[in-house]
Structure formats: C-alpha cells, structure tokens
Design a protein around this motif. Structure first.
Motif, PDB file in Angstrom:
ATOM      1  N   LEU A 104       0.822  -1.216   0.000  1.00 57.42           N
ATOM      2  CA  LEU A 104       0.000   0.000   0.000  1.00 57.42           C
ATOM      3  C   LEU A 104       0.852   1.260   0.000  1.00 57.42           C
ATOM      4  O   LEU A 104       1.807   1.368   0.753  1.00 57.42           O
ATOM      5  CB  LEU A 104      -0.873   0.005   1.249  1.00 57.42           C
ATOM      6  N   LEU A 105       0.485   2.191  -0.856  1.00 63.27           N
ATOM      7  CA  LEU A 105       1.256   3.432  -0.952  1.00 63.27           C
ATOM      8  C   LEU A 105       0.417   4.619  -0.542  1.00 63.27           C
ATOM      9  O   LEU A 105      -0.791   4.638  -0.756  1.00 63.27           O
ATOM     10  CB  LEU A 105       1.721   3.649  -2.393  1.00 63.27           C
ATOM     11  N   SER A 106       1.093   5.612   0.022  1.00 61.45           N
ATOM     12  CA  SER A 106       0.412   6.864   0.344  1.00 61.45           C
ATOM     13  C   SER A 106       0.117   7.574  -0.980  1.00 61.45           C
ATOM     14  O   SER A 106       1.019   7.762  -1.793  1.00 61.45           O
ATOM     15  CB  SER A 106       1.347   7.697   1.213  1.00 61.45           C
ATOM     16  N   PRO A 107      -1.130   7.950  -1.241  1.00 65.31           N
ATOM     17  CA  PRO A 107      -1.445   8.521  -2.557  1.00 65.31           C
ATOM     18  C   PRO A 107      -0.907   9.936  -2.799  1.00 65.31           C
ATOM     19  O   PRO A 107      -0.596  10.301  -3.921  1.00 65.31           O
ATOM     20  CB  PRO A 107      -2.975   8.538  -2.578  1.00 65.31           C
ATOM     21  N   THR A 108      -0.771  10.718  -1.716  1.00 66.34           N
ATOM     22  CA  THR A 108      -0.425  12.139  -1.907  1.00 66.34           C
ATOM     23  C   THR A 108       0.887  12.333  -2.662  1.00 66.34           C
ATOM     24  O   THR A 108       0.943  13.082  -3.635  1.00 66.34           O
ATOM     25  CB  THR A 108      -0.352  12.861  -0.543  1.00 66.34           C
ATOM     26  N   SER A 109       1.931  11.653  -2.198  1.00 65.52           N
ATOM     27  CA  SER A 109       3.228  11.880  -2.849  1.00 65.52           C
ATOM     28  C   SER A 109       3.198  11.403  -4.304  1.00 65.52           C
ATOM     29  O   SER A 109       3.843  11.998  -5.169  1.00 65.52           O
ATOM     30  CB  SER A 109       4.362  11.215  -2.082  1.00 65.52           C
ATOM     31  N   PHE A 110       2.417  10.344  -4.565  1.00 65.87           N
ATOM     32  CA  PHE A 110       2.312   9.874  -5.956  1.00 65.87           C
ATOM     33  C   PHE A 110       1.607  10.924  -6.817  1.00 65.87           C
ATOM     34  O   PHE A 110       2.074  11.292  -7.897  1.00 65.87           O
ATOM     35  CB  PHE A 110       1.563   8.543  -6.021  1.00 65.87           C
ATOM     36  N   ILE A 111       0.481  11.433  -6.298  1.00 58.92           N
ATOM     37  CA  ILE A 111      -0.296  12.441  -7.040  1.00 58.92           C
ATOM     38  C   ILE A 111       0.568  13.671  -7.336  1.00 58.92           C
ATOM     39  O   ILE A 111       0.506  14.254  -8.404  1.00 58.92           O
ATOM     40  CB  ILE A 111      -1.544  12.866  -6.223  1.00 58.92           C
ATOM     41  N   GLN A 112       1.395  14.024  -6.345  1.00 53.19           N
ATOM     42  CA  GLN A 112       2.161  15.276  -6.473  1.00 53.19           C
ATOM     43  C   GLN A 112       3.545  15.083  -7.068  1.00 53.19           C
ATOM     44  O   GLN A 112       4.358  16.004  -7.055  1.00 53.19           O
ATOM     45  CB  GLN A 112       2.267  15.946  -5.111  1.00 53.19           C
ATOM     46  N   SER A 113       3.820  13.883  -7.571  1.00 55.14           N
ATOM     47  CA  SER A 113       5.180  13.638  -8.058  1.00 55.14           C
ATOM     48  C   SER A 113       5.363  14.052  -9.515  1.00 55.14           C
ATOM     49  O   SER A 113       6.469  14.023 -10.026  1.00 55.14           O
ATOM     50  CB  SER A 113       5.512  12.155  -7.917  1.00 55.14           C
ATOM     51  N   THR A 114       4.302  14.449 -10.179  1.00 52.82           N
ATOM     52  CA  THR A 114       4.429  14.776 -11.599  1.00 52.82           C
ATOM     53  C   THR A 114       5.068  16.156 -11.804  1.00 52.82           C
ATOM     54  O   THR A 114       5.024  17.003 -10.911  1.00 52.82           O
ATOM     55  CB  THR A 114       3.045  14.771 -12.285  1.00 52.82           C
ATOM     56  N   HIS A 115       5.610  16.360 -12.965  1.00 53.78           N
ATOM     57  CA  HIS A 115       6.284  17.620 -13.249  1.00 53.78           C
ATOM     58  C   HIS A 115       5.331  18.815 -13.205  1.00 53.78           C
ATOM     59  O   HIS A 115       5.720  19.918 -12.853  1.00 53.78           O
ATOM     60  CB  HIS A 115       6.943  17.566 -14.630  1.00 53.78           C
ATOM     61  N   ASN A 116       4.059  18.569 -13.593  1.00 50.94           N
ATOM     62  CA  ASN A 116       3.155  19.725 -13.684  1.00 50.94           C
ATOM     63  C   ASN A 116       2.435  20.042 -12.372  1.00 50.94           C
ATOM     64  O   ASN A 116       1.491  20.817 -12.360  1.00 50.94           O
ATOM     65  CB  ASN A 116       2.149  19.550 -14.830  1.00 50.94           C
TER      66      ASN A 116
END
Lengths: 352, 85
Positions: A104-116
């Motif tokens: 299970l991964l924390s979604p926030t860092s994934f959502i915010q990891s994109t360049h834009n």
C-alpha cells in the motif's frame, strides 16, 4: 505582436533576494545547495502548505509575489519550466514502494510527483482556469516556457502571463548525478567555483517567477525581446549563431552592454563561455551567477531575474561580475546558457 | 481517551502532515472534514490507506467512508469492530 514587458519578479535561491542591493553572499562548502527558507506561511494557507514539496512551495511563493508586484490578481496563462519536476515526492513514493514491498502506498506523494504539480497548484491557488503548461526540456525548460509566452501573446485575449522556472533537489535522486560526473567530487567553495579546473559542478534548487504583460507600467523592469534554443551547437559555430540571433532582432554584438553567462566551473564544458568571453564579448561586461546560486535545469530563470534587476536598477553589482569592465548604463542584455554542452539557450532583454 | 484514540490522532497528524497540530488539539467528536479539521478528498484517500495498512481493514463500500471518517470517535468505533490486527 505587441511588446512584452516584465512587470513583476520574484526569486528563491541559495542566496537572498537582497543580494542585489547589499551584495552580501552566502558561502557554501557543499555540492548540493538548498534554497533559503522563506516565510511561506505569509503567502500560502497552512492547510495547503502541509503537503507541498519544496518546488511547489517555492513556485507558488514566487508566483504570488510576482503577481502582487505587478498588481495582477489572475494571469491569463501560467507557464512553468522545470527540468526535474517534483523530485522530492517522486523519491518519497518510491521509498514507500520499497518499504512496503510494493504494497500500500500513500497517494499524496504519488499524485504530487508529476512535473506539472507546480503549475497545477499555482492554478488551484489562484483559481486560474487559463492556459496552463509545464515544459521539461533539460536546461532550456525555462526558455521553452518563455517561447510559449511569446506565442501566447500573439493572441489578442492574452495580456498577462505568469511564467517561471523551478527545480528542487532531493536527498537520493540529486546524489545520483554524482554517478555520471555532473557533481564535483572534491570539496569546493561556491564562491571559488568558476576558477575550478575539474569536471562537474554544484547542484542547487531555485525558483524565479515573472509577470509578463503587454502593458508597460511604472513598475516594469525591462522588455523581453526574444528567445532561442538549440539542442546542440558546435563550438566553432557558437559566435555565428549568436550573431544571427542578434541580427534577427535588429541588433548586433556592438549594441550589447552586458552578457550573462551560465558558466558553472565544469572544465569539460566551460570552454563554450570562454569562447565568448575571449571572442565577441571580450569588451563587454560579463556577468555570472552560478558561483552564487549553483546549477539546475531551471536556473536561467534566476539569470532572467538578475537581468531584469540590472536593467531596472541600471547597475551591475560587483559580486556577479566576471571581468573588470564597467558598464555605466546597461541597456541591452544577452543571457547565454548551456548544460553539459547541450541545450543552449539565448534570451535578449532591453531596458525601457 | 483510549489508547486507540490517541494512536489515531498521532497517525493522522503524521500521515496528513498536520505539522503544527498537537494530539490535544483534536477533539474526539470534532468533524474531520468540512468545518472541523478541514480535511479534503486527498486526505480521505490517505485515511483509507491508513485503515488498511495499520489495522488490516479494507473498505469495500466507498459510501461507508462518510460515516466512518466523521470523527475520531466514529473511526475508533469502526476500527474496534473490524480490525484484523
């Protein structure tokens, strides 16, 4: 197309913004320079701030300051240049993947990891639904965003654009740049970086944002004339390419008062700058900035900030000078930068 | 206040980066979303992950979320009844 003016500026870097006025520089003995902490809470709501990585914080903070200075509430477009994007969140979720054995991964860092993420968060904060684009083009990321700004201004409905460059460092990922020799291995003081005779440089994080507009105001800094990028240029053609660029803008080397060079102390590639310093710009005031703020893919946005300040204040602080020539009243400035011998960028600015 | 209530508050502060908040500042019956703590939809995702990771509870019906995540009290009740670890 109408003229394009720089009406608001702001930067965050390893040096204070006051360096231009007081010339008091911060000295570092490290290879990775952090951007100085800011009073982010003065500009960003704490509930928004809590999940922002440094790039988002720096980008939004600078954006709001640049808009405030230009007295623009909502720009018609938001354009961001970032070579590496949100590395801290990328590193965070990849570490989470390892720790949780791909569970299970924390979604926030994934959502915010994109360049834009930076451009998106700025738009959310400003409630700006206009054109929003992020450019990731290595060391010409910021220049690419500027080119888009010039294209957008051809549209009569576009009067004000927020444009900026931002790059952050992250603990592991930035360190990886050591593996292919981008970062120096021996200890170095940033203020002596440009005298270095070894390969590699020092990497940093920074952000600089600008409010560009078609209307000149009492606060305007300068006029943005043109930008050009080249993926590669043979050293022997460099001067010719620059002369062509200047000629295209009805100007010439003779008219240039100062040249801002992205020299970064990497002995393998600084000869591009040396060629100009000893060639067509030998009798011009030469200005550097990477001995103060380090290298990153969006650092030409800092050079753009510096050039804007120089043209508005009509002075070049000694701390930025690469030669002893005095420039009484800087009127035309050329910014030239490349990284690892590739992705060359030219930006031409005029005083008002 | 039970250990679970305190544990939950600590996890929420840490997981949701509520940096300046203390355990004592979150009331057991305070709304977590909206007018209360002011959490948003991204926080809701984090809370779903937290339930599964720390207590082995998998939410199958998304509509349950509104009720379960109403407050620390409702979360603690739900965890007590459904936890597998």
């Amino acid at each position: 197309m109408s003229k394009v003016y720089i009406n608001g500026v702001s930067s965050v870097s390893p040096q204070s913004e006051e360096i231009f006025e007081n010339q008091s520089s911060k000295s570092y003995y490290q290879h990775i320079l952090p951007a100085l902490d800011q009073d982010y809470k003065s500009m960003i709501k704490p509930m928004m701030l809590r999940r922002m990585s440094k790039a988002v914080k720096m980008g939004l903070f600078c954006s709001k300051k640049a808009l405030l200075e230009a007295e623009i509430e909502k720009p018609d477009a938001i354009l961001v240049g970032t070579g590496q994007g949100c590395m801290q969140d990328t590193e965070k979720f990849m570490n989470n993947m390892l720790e949780s054995k791909e569970g299970l991964l924390s979604p926030t860092s994934f959502i915010q990891s994109t360049h834009n993420t930076v451009g998106g968060q700025i738009a959310l904060d400003l409630k700006c639904k206009g054109h929003n684009m992020t450019f990731t083009q290595n060391s010409v990321s910021f220049e690419s965003a500027l080119i888009d700004a010039m294209l957008q201004f051809q549209n009569d409905d576009i009067n004000n654009i927020l444009v900026g460059g931002v790059d952050e460092t992250s603990y592991e990922f930035t360190g990886f740049q050591k593996l292919d020799g981008q970062i120096k291995t021996e200890p170095v003081n940033n203020l002596e970086l440009l005298d270095s005779k070894t390969s590699g440089t020092i990497i940093s994080e920074s952000a600089a944002f600008f409010t560009l507009g078609t209307e000149k105001t009492t606060k305007s800094y300068a006029e943005l004339k043109d930008i050009e990028i080249f993926n590669s240029i043979a050293l022997e053609n460099l001067e010719e390419e620059i002369e062509d660029f200047l000629n295209k803008n009805n100007t010439s080397v003779l008219d240039i008062d100062a040249v801002l060079l992205g020299k970064n102390g990497d002995v393998r590639f600084d000869h591009y700058y040396k060629e100009l310093q000893e060639g067509i710009f030998s009798d011009k005031c030469q200005v550097g900035f990477k001995h103060l703020v380090g290298e990153n893919n969006a650092v030409t946005s800092y050079a753009f900030w510096l050039a804007s300040k120089i043209l508005k204040e009509k002075k070049i602080p000694e701390i930025f000078k690469l030669n002893a020539l005095h420039c009484k009243e800087p009127g035309k400035i050329l910014i030239y930068n490349q990284y690892l011998g590739k992705n060359h960028g030219l930006i031409l600015l005029h005083s008002l | 206040m039970s250990d679970l209530h305190t544990e939950l508050k600590k996890s929420i502060i840490e997981q949701l980066n509520l940096e300046d908040m203390e355990v004592s500042e979150i009331e057991n019956d305070e709304h977590l979303f909206g007018d209360g703590l002011g959490l948003d939809s991204i926080d809701a995702l984090e809370l779903i992950v937290l339930l599964e990771k720390d207590y082995g509870i998998k939410l199958t019906d998304p509509n349950q979320g509104k009720e379960i995540f109403n407050s620390i009290n409702t979360m603690a009740d739900f965890i007590e009844k459904n936890r597998v670890r």
